[in-house]
Design an enzyme around this catalytic site. Structure first.
Site, short mmCIF file in Angstrom:
data_model
loop_
_atom_site.label_atom_id
_atom_site.label_comp_id
_atom_site.label_asym_id
_atom_site.label_seq_id
_atom_site.Cartn_x
_atom_site.Cartn_y
_atom_site.Cartn_z
N ASP A 233 20.14 4.25 -0.95
CA ASP A 233 20.05 3.81 0.24
C ASP A 233 21.37 3.97 1.19
O ASP A 233 22.32 4.91 0.24
CB ASP A 233 19.73 2.38 0.64
CG ASP A 233 20.76 1.42 0.52
OD1 ASP A 233 21.89 1.60 -0.06
OD2 ASP A 233 20.68 0.18 1.06
N CYS B 211 0.93 -1.29 0.00
CA CYS B 211 -0.17 -0.08 0.04
C CYS B 211 0.98 1.23 -0.13
O CYS B 211 0.30 2.18 -0.79
CB CYS B 211 -1.09 0.19 0.81
SG CYS B 211 -0.95 -0.90 2.69
N PHE C 105 7.50 10.07 2.33
CA PHE C 105 6.69 9.41 2.84
C PHE C 105 7.15 8.96 4.28
O PHE C 105 6.32 8.15 5.08
CB PHE C 105 6.47 8.00 2.00
CG PHE C 105 7.62 7.22 1.70
CD1 PHE C 105 8.20 6.14 2.80
CD2 PHE C 105 8.29 7.04 0.60
CE1 PHE C 105 9.15 5.38 2.58
CE2 PHE C 105 9.28 6.39 0.33
CZ PHE C 105 9.78 5.52 1.35
N ARG D 265 15.57 2.10 0.23
CA ARG D 265 15.33 0.82 -0.43
C ARG D 265 14.91 -0.31 0.57
O ARG D 265 15.49 -1.29 0.31
CB ARG D 265 16.67 0.64 -1.23
CG ARG D 265 16.32 -0.26 -2.28
CD ARG D 265 17.55 -0.91 -3.04
NE ARG D 265 18.41 0.18 -3.43
CZ ARG D 265 19.82 0.62 -3.41
NH1 ARG D 265 20.38 -0.34 -2.38
NH2 ARG D 265 20.44 1.51 -3.60
N SER D 266 14.06 0.11 1.23
CA SER D 266 13.75 -0.99 2.39
C SER D 266 12.63 -1.99 1.24
O SER D 266 12.11 -1.40 0.36
CB SER D 266 12.83 -0.22 3.61
OG SER D 266 11.44 0.14 3.00
P1 NAD Z 1 13.85 1.39 6.83
O1 NAD Z 1 14.51 1.38 8.28
O2 NAD Z 1 13.58 -0.31 6.93
O3 NAD Z 1 14.60 1.42 5.64
C1 NAD Z 1 15.05 2.98 5.61
C2 NAD Z 1 15.73 3.13 4.34
O4 NAD Z 1 16.32 4.41 3.96
C3 NAD Z 1 16.66 2.03 3.93
O5 NAD Z 1 17.24 1.74 2.45
C4 NAD Z 1 18.06 3.02 4.23
O6 NAD Z 1 19.13 2.48 3.84
C5 NAD Z 1 17.68 4.40 3.91
N1 NAD Z 1 18.35 5.46 4.44
C6 NAD Z 1 18.45 5.36 5.79
N2 NAD Z 1 19.33 6.52 6.05
C7 NAD Z 1 19.62 7.30 4.85
C8 NAD Z 1 20.70 8.19 4.38
N3 NAD Z 1 20.97 9.00 5.17
N4 NAD Z 1 20.80 8.62 3.07
C9 NAD Z 1 20.02 7.75 2.26
N5 NAD Z 1 19.46 6.52 2.61
C10 NAD Z 1 19.21 6.37 3.95
O7 NAD Z 1 12.36 2.04 6.96
P2 NAD Z 1 10.86 1.59 6.35
O8 NAD Z 1 10.12 0.64 6.92
O9 NAD Z 1 11.09 1.60 4.89
O10 NAD Z 1 10.28 3.00 6.72
C11 NAD Z 1 10.94 4.34 6.47
C12 NAD Z 1 9.89 5.48 7.06
O11 NAD Z 1 8.74 5.52 6.06
C13 NAD Z 1 9.57 5.37 8.21
O12 NAD Z 1 9.49 6.87 8.71
C14 NAD Z 1 8.18 5.02 8.31
O13 NAD Z 1 7.27 5.32 9.41
C15 NAD Z 1 7.67 5.64 7.04
N6 NAD Z 1 6.49 4.90 6.50
C16 NAD Z 1 5.54 5.46 6.07
C17 NAD Z 1 4.46 4.76 5.34
C18 NAD Z 1 3.44 5.67 4.89
O14 NAD Z 1 2.46 5.16 4.49
N7 NAD Z 1 3.47 6.87 4.76
C19 NAD Z 1 4.20 3.62 5.53
C20 NAD Z 1 5.49 2.57 5.63
C21 NAD Z 1 6.56 3.37 6.58
#
Ligand code: NAD
Length: 319
Positions: A207, A149, A273, A184-185
């Site tokens: 990432d 989603c 996001f 890139r999660s």
């Molecule tokens: P995660 O920790 O699994 O992934 C974070 C990603 O960001 C990784 O790929 C990491 O390498 C990269 N990253 C971190 N620091 C970085 C930097 N300085 N430069 C470049 N890349 C960097 O987190 P996630 O599950 O993907 O969630 C990320 C965010 O999105 C969170 O804030 C979460 O709350 C939010 N989220 C929002 C929604 C929404 O619907 N808006 C849904 C899911 C997650």
């Protein structure tokens, strides 16, 4: 002089879907007189998850769904609880608030949720279809596959912002667009890069370790995206990728992270996001369209996925 750029809120974008979903819930009253039932499992003490859960409840009930939050105090019992919901014919959709264990066990739990009830679109079948650019579950193209989603929400936002050009055939509507995705999660960033590239964009997926390029190749010659490593992360490489980017999407889970405004091409579309604001206020001096948060559209996509699952189940019933 007023600035040329515009901030667009997720609430405005989700409005179209709220109306569409509400009328669909109304239309399926004959088969779901009390409204479809969504069950959310909360097995962590994360206040953000708690907030997201109460927000999902409010939003879904507002559109005619039933929502039930099931708290599981001992995470070791979560799997059993999910299996029970899988078997319960009353339950139409299941979602889990992650992280639960915060490791690979969470990926296992994602696969425990029955794919017929997986509103978040995390089942392996859906992921594999997405990565392979397969849009239907059946050979007759009547059952649409489910998309995760948050990535789907970003796609819908880009459609709303008219970055998708609907004069082009479906599946190629981002042809020639250059996008940067900072995250890139496996939950958001990688599937998002794949979706955009499958629709014809050139995507720089960033990432903390490196930068990759996702494309369908010159002239969109491939039917699905391919991935190329561009090298380890560096500010220079990021800046280079951004210099021609039409779209910049951020999802860094840190309140200290700020995307450098000076890297943004004038007139680019910027979307964040992450639950933290990844862009500085000054983004507005560069971006043509800026979307600071996406959560409301994500919840709409979750509920839309749930209706699609019900629709698919009905269509699959042999007459
Ligand atoms: P995660 O920790 O699994 O992934 C974070 C990603 O960001 C990784 O790929 C990491 O390498 C990269 N990253 C971190 N620091 C970085 C930097 N300085 N430069 C470049 N890349 C960097 O987190 P996630 O599950 O993907 O969630 C990320 C965010 O999105 C969170 O804030 C979460 O709350 C939010 N989220 C929002 C929604 C929404 O619907 N808006 C849904 C899911 C997650």
């Amino acid at each position: 002089v007023s600035k040329p750029g515009v901030t667009v809120l997720a609430s405005k974008i989700s409005k179209i879907y709220v109306d569409e979903i509400t009328s669909k819930v109304e239309a399926i009253k004959p088969i779901r007189p009390q409204g479809p039932l969504l069950v959310g499992f909360l097995a962590n003490a994360d206040p953000a998850a708690e907030m997201y859960a109460s927000w999902t409840k409010k939003t879904s009930e507002g559109m005619g769904f039933r929502y039930e939050l099931r708290r599981v105090d001992n995470k070791d019992f979560l799997e059993e609880a999910i299996i029970e919901a899988n078997r319960d014919p009353e339950v139409d959709g299941i979602m889990v608030y992650y992280p639960v264990f915060g490791n690979a066990q969470d990926q296992y739990l994602q696969q425990v949720v029955a794919k017929e009830k997986d509103v978040e679109g995390l089942n392996h079948v859906y992921y594999q279809n997405m990565y392979h650019n397969i849009r239907y579950l059946d050979p007759n193209n009547s059952l649409k596959s489910i998309l995760p989603c948050t990535p789907l929400a970003v796609v819908k936002i880009l459609e709303y912002l008219k970055v998708y050009n609907n004069l082009l055939p479906e599946g190629n509507r981002l042809y020639g667009k250059k996008c940067v995705v900072v995250n890139r999660s496996e939950i958001v960033g990688r599937p998002l890069a794949a979706l955009l590239a499958n629709d014809g964009a050139i995507v720089y997926s960033v990432d903390i370790d490196n930068i990759q390029k996702f494309t369908r190749g010159e002239g969109l010659k491939f039917t699905r995206h391919h991935v190329e490593d561009l090298g380890p992360f560096s500010d220079e490489l990021l800046q280079k990728c951004c210099s021609q980017a039409d779209v910049i999407i951020t999802g860094v889970p840190s309140e200290h992270y700020k995307f450098p405004t000076q890297y943004i091409k004038e007139g680019a579309v910027c979307i964040n996001f992450s639950s933290n604001r990844n862009f500085e206020e000054s983004v507005k001096t560069k971006a043509s369209l800026y979307v600071p948060m996406t959560g409301k559209v994500t919840i709409s996509m979750l509920l839309r996925n749930m209706l699609r699952l019900i629709e698919n189940a009905e269509k699959s019933k042999t007459p």
